[in-house]
Scaffold this motif. Structure first.
Motif, short mmCIF file in Angstrom:
data_model
loop_
_atom_site.label_atom_id
_atom_site.label_comp_id
_atom_site.label_asym_id
_atom_site.label_seq_id
_atom_site.Cartn_x
_atom_site.Cartn_y
_atom_site.Cartn_z
N THR A 85 -33.96 101.51 2.50
CA THR A 85 -34.82 100.39 2.89
C THR A 85 -35.59 99.83 1.70
N LEU A 184 -30.19 95.65 10.94
CA LEU A 184 -30.90 94.46 10.47
C LEU A 184 -30.25 93.88 9.23
N ILE A 203 -34.16 96.28 19.48
CA ILE A 203 -33.61 95.08 18.85
C ILE A 203 -32.11 95.29 18.72
N ARG A 270 -33.16 86.55 8.98
CA ARG A 270 -32.64 87.08 10.23
C ARG A 270 -33.35 86.39 11.39
N GLN A 288 -41.83 96.80 14.59
CA GLN A 288 -40.57 97.35 14.10
C GLN A 288 -40.05 96.63 12.86
N ILE A 289 -40.44 95.39 12.65
CA ILE A 289 -39.83 94.60 11.57
C ILE A 289 -40.79 94.21 10.46
N LYS A 290 -42.07 94.46 10.62
CA LYS A 290 -43.04 93.89 9.68
C LYS A 290 -42.97 94.51 8.29
N ARG A 292 -40.12 95.52 6.74
CA ARG A 292 -38.79 95.40 6.16
C ARG A 292 -38.75 94.27 5.15
N TYR A 294 -36.67 91.85 4.93
CA TYR A 294 -36.04 90.62 5.40
C TYR A 294 -37.11 89.63 5.85
N PHE A 296 -37.91 87.23 8.99
CA PHE A 296 -37.51 87.15 10.39
C PHE A 296 -38.05 85.87 11.04
N ILE A 330 -42.63 87.05 8.99
CA ILE A 330 -42.28 86.63 10.35
C ILE A 330 -42.79 85.22 10.63
#
Length: 436
Positions: A85, A184, A203, A270, A288-290, A292, A294, A296, A330
């Motif tokens: 990651t 992801l 997800i 994404r 869950q995504i904050k 990473r 990527y 979003f 995000i």
């Protein structure tokens, strides 16, 4: 001797059953334990279980070639850990984590280097040889699209020929940088699911999405530019706004967002599609995504609320207004046929006449749309613009009909099928293609 338990970072694989059984067989082979009849019989069942698992995996994911290598590669590209990651999108990292990863890659390289066809002679089989050069007659994957499958197979080939552990490790780092890690990283778009009523929201990848490109959307240059400028600022880590695309039906609002995804996916973009009834899950999704690497976009298609629906209050709190700051990776993009999202009627006006603080009610309903910093209007095209869309789509799809005849039929089609819009033009072209 191979011992997968000596790995530090790459442990507890989600689909690791085949790995555990194969390592047990390889250890028995390397220590000559298979020369004992009881051990041989015990491992025989495990061997055939593994061969079955590899063959079933090929059917589900569309893999071909050396299925043992494809399986190992599948495990590595999907394993989210401190090293993988950290490398996703950004590439090589500094620090002691590299030595920990190198230890694990040394073990995995030994698994790639082992020729499993040697096991055929031990178990009087031809399975391992067949699965080491597997020809897949059905390349249509149930779980991956062709793009993802080809990337895994290509990486598998590179890893199997790596001369050193360092080369093996760099191949993995390059993959993490170019495509990311786990679901992801491999997939572009996602939806939300609950496996049971009380578990955490999951997800889930969407494996089939429309491959529409921005150039495919004829016209609407000003709205597209506003959307592109905001998205590019977001991708580059600059300040960007939540976007609301509103206007007439069939004018390309949803298609524009899909095209944005296809254009910027390789730069780490994404999209997660969320429906109104799932707004209560937004905080869990963000958690869950904050962290990473990527970017979003939380995508809400055809967003609108009836007067009795209160889900918009969840959305208001998530967009802006809660104690926790919305993460910088995000944004929220929504499409709607309504400019103000919440349905209002003349009866609402009469009801407000009975209220003491009518302005408060109005402001509560308008405050949602005001939290979208960028609003982009997509209006129905004029007749000439509609005809230009038809001509462009016909050329793209290889339709060689006489121009006047094409436009005459297009005009008749739109009168009977929903009026002037890009969607109507595409449906007309689809009709012509179906008649060929």
């Amino acid at each position: 001797m191979v011992n997968i338990k000596d790995c530090i970072l790459y442990r507890n694989f989600e689909h690791g059953e085949i790995l555990d059984q194969m390592v047990s067989i390889l250890q028995a082979f390397q220590t000559h334990a298979l020369e004992d009849a009881d051990c041989l019989e015990e491992k025989r069942d495990a061997f055939y279980n593994c061969m079955n698992g590899l063959a079933e995996m090929a059917g589900s994911y569309g893999f071909s070639g050396n299925l043992w290598h494809d399986y190992l590669t599948f495990l590595l590209v999907n394993h989210e850990n401190a090293f993988s990651t950290a490398c996703e999108i950004t590439g090589p990292v500094e620090g002691s984590i590299n030595e920990l990863a190198k230890n694990d890659f040394r073990i995995f390289k030994s698994l790639y280097d082992f020729d499993i066809t040697q096991l055929d002679s031990v178990f009087s089989s031809t399975c391992a040889a067949l699965l080491s050069d597997y020809i897949n007659v059905n390349e249509n994957s149930k779980l991956f699209n062709k793009r993802i499958r080809d990337r895994i197979c290509s990486l598998s080939d590179r890893l199997s020929t790596a001369a050193t552990t360092e080369e093996f490790m760099m191949d993995m780092v390059d993959f993490y940088k170019d495509f990311g890690v786990g679901k992801l990283g491999l997939h572009k778009a996602f939806r939300l699911e609950h496996k049971t009523t009380d578990d955490q929201v999951q997800i889930v990848p969407i494996t089939r999405i429309a491959h529409v490109q921005l150039d495919d959307l004829v016209g609407y240059e000003i709205p597209k530019k506003k959307l592109i400028d905001n998205t590019e600022a977001f991708i580059k880590g600059k300040r960007a706004n939540n976007c609301l695309l509103f206007g007439d039906a069939g004018t390309g609002k949803s298609s524009s967002i899909k095209a944005i995804l296809n254009q910027y996916y390789d730069q780490g973009l994404r999209i997660i599609e969320v429906y109104k009834h799932q707004f209560k899950d937004l905080n869990d999704v963000i958690a869950q995504i904050k962290n990473r690497n990527y970017k979003f976009i939380i995508y809400m298609d055809d967003l609108s609320f009836e007067e009795f629906e209160i889900e918009y209050k969840y959305l208001k709190a998530v967009i802006e207004g809660g104690l926790e700051k919305k993460p910088d990776n995000i944004l929220i993009y929504a499409t709607s046929n309504r400019r103000h999202l919440i349905r209002e009627t003349f009866r609402d006006k009469a009801d407000r006449d009975e209220e003491l603080h009518t302005n408060d009610t109005v402001q509560e309903k308008l405050s949602l749309v005001s939290r979208f910093g960028v609003t982009i209007y997509f209006g129905s095209p004029e007749k000439k613009e509609f005809q230009n869309i038809v001509l462009a789509l016909a050329e793209k799809n290889g339709i060689t009909m006489d121009r006047d005849q094409l436009l005459l039929q297009a005009n008749a089609w739109e009168l009977q099928h929903g009026g002037l819009s890009g969607r109507t033009a595409q449906q007309f072209i689809d009709y012509l293609l179906g008649q060929q």
